[in-house]
Design a protein around this motif. Structure first.
Motif, mmCIF file in Angstrom:
data_model
loop_
_atom_site.group_PDB
_atom_site.id
_atom_site.type_symbol
_atom_site.label_atom_id
_atom_site.label_comp_id
_atom_site.label_asym_id
_atom_site.label_seq_id
_atom_site.Cartn_x
_atom_site.Cartn_y
_atom_site.Cartn_z
ATOM 1 N N ASN A 177 0.823 -1.215 0.000
ATOM 2 C CA ASN A 177 0.000 0.000 0.000
ATOM 3 C C ASN A 177 0.854 1.261 0.000
ATOM 4 O OD1 ASN A 177 -2.454 -1.341 -0.067
ATOM 5 N ND2 ASN A 177 -2.667 -1.397 2.155
ATOM 6 N N SER A 178 1.971 1.222 0.689
ATOM 7 C CA SER A 178 2.868 2.386 0.688
ATOM 8 C C SER A 178 3.415 2.645 -0.712
ATOM 9 C CB SER A 178 4.027 2.151 1.665
ATOM 10 O OG SER A 178 3.561 1.954 2.983
ATOM 11 N N THR A 179 3.744 1.577 -1.424
ATOM 12 C CA THR A 179 4.227 1.724 -2.799
ATOM 13 C C THR A 179 3.142 2.285 -3.709
ATOM 14 O OG1 THR A 179 5.716 -0.154 -2.463
ATOM 15 C CG2 THR A 179 5.282 0.518 -4.731
ATOM 16 N N LEU A 180 1.921 1.778 -3.549
ATOM 17 C CA LEU A 180 0.810 2.280 -4.358
ATOM 18 C C LEU A 180 0.544 3.760 -4.080
ATOM 19 C CD1 LEU A 180 -1.666 -0.726 -4.101
ATOM 20 C CD2 LEU A 180 -0.406 0.012 -6.132
ATOM 21 N N LEU A 181 0.622 4.129 -2.803
ATOM 22 C CA LEU A 181 0.414 5.538 -2.466
ATOM 23 C C LEU A 181 1.506 6.404 -3.076
ATOM 24 C CD1 LEU A 181 -1.099 7.751 -0.940
ATOM 25 C CD2 LEU A 181 0.301 7.216 1.070
ATOM 26 N N GLY A 182 2.748 5.914 -3.069
ATOM 27 C CA GLY A 182 3.828 6.669 -3.698
ATOM 28 C C GLY A 182 3.605 6.855 -5.186
ATOM 29 N N LEU A 183 3.149 5.791 -5.863
ATOM 30 C CA LEU A 183 2.846 5.911 -7.288
ATOM 31 C C LEU A 183 1.713 6.904 -7.540
ATOM 32 C CD1 LEU A 183 3.041 2.166 -8.390
ATOM 33 C CD2 LEU A 183 4.695 3.979 -8.873
#
Length: 243
Positions: A177-183
């Motif tokens: 989820n952190s990666t998705l939020l960064g994207l």
């Protein structure tokens, strides 16, 4: 009441935390009742774990399908002016599903801890019924934090390192989820025509903040449970008998 009337012989309620048999109840019956409860807890734990693993698999399939759809849409539209809106919409939907999955994984982690503590209590009852079975129990018979750690990791010392935490499903979902939020943040900032370094910085900081905040919330919830919980069978002192 006449003075010569015999006193009531009805069994008195047991004190909390005691597995001493009531008068007239054979130990075999008590063992059967405890085993029935143990199997019920095992079935509930297995069902809950299966359900959350299915949720995680569905979420990962959605992430994979979403990223593939972005690649196909980009090639089909030659990344024209309509692509950013499509990409942000897809990423937002995936992130929403990811956050809901993360909430469920966190809840299941607490439920699983409750099942472990309940089964630890049952082992304490088994040992009180037959102290000779204690050497054969690898899992703990104490329903406190040390007992739960022993049951989760009984092939070594209590998990004082981070391997158990970093390898958990909860941290895995938080990282995704952190990666998705960064994207998502990168797409938004680039759509606003901000400089590339600014976009990268905002996406990295946003993802890290989400990661740290989610871990902190989960840890606070875990520690808060132990502040409210009173074990019936606490572990002996560290220099006492092993669990």
């Amino acid at each position: 009441m006449p003075d010569d009337e015999p006193a009531s012989t009805a069994p008195r309620p047991e004190e909390p935390g005691s597995a001493e048999p009531r008068p007239g109840v054979p130990p075999a019956v008590r063992a059967q009742l405890l085993a029935t409860e143990h199997w019920s807890l095992l079935a509930s734990r297995s069902t809950t774990q299966g359900e959350v693993l299915t949720r995680i698999s569905m979420f990962l399939y959605l992430v994979s399908a979403g990223l593939v759809s972005l690649a196909l849409a980009g090639q089909a539209t030659d990344f024209d002016e309509g692509f950013p809106g499509f990409a942000l919409t897809v990423l937002s939907i995936i992130l929403l599903v990811g956050i809901l999955t993360q909430v469920r994984v966190t809840n299941v982690s607490m439920e699983d801890l409750a099942y472990v503590l309940a089964m630890n209590r049952l082992r304490a009852a088994y040992v009180e019924l037959d102290p000779g079975v204690e050497p054969f129990l690898m899992a703990s018979r104490f329903d406190d934090i040390r007992g739960s750690q022993t049951t989760y990791y009984f092939l070594g010392d209590r998990p004082r390192n981070l391997s158990q935490i970093l390898g958990s499903s909860m941290v895995f979902i938080i990282a995704v989820n952190s990666t998705l939020l960064g994207l998502l943040l990168a797409g938004i900032t680039l759509g606003l025509a901000l400089p590339l370094w600014t976009s990268v910085a905002i996406s990295v900081v946003g993802g890290l903040c989400f990661l740290v905040g989610s871990v902190a919330v989960g840890g606070n919830r875990y520690l808060g449970l132990w502040r409210r919980y009173t074990p019936l069978f606490p572990s002996p002192p560290a220099d006492g008998p092993a669990a």
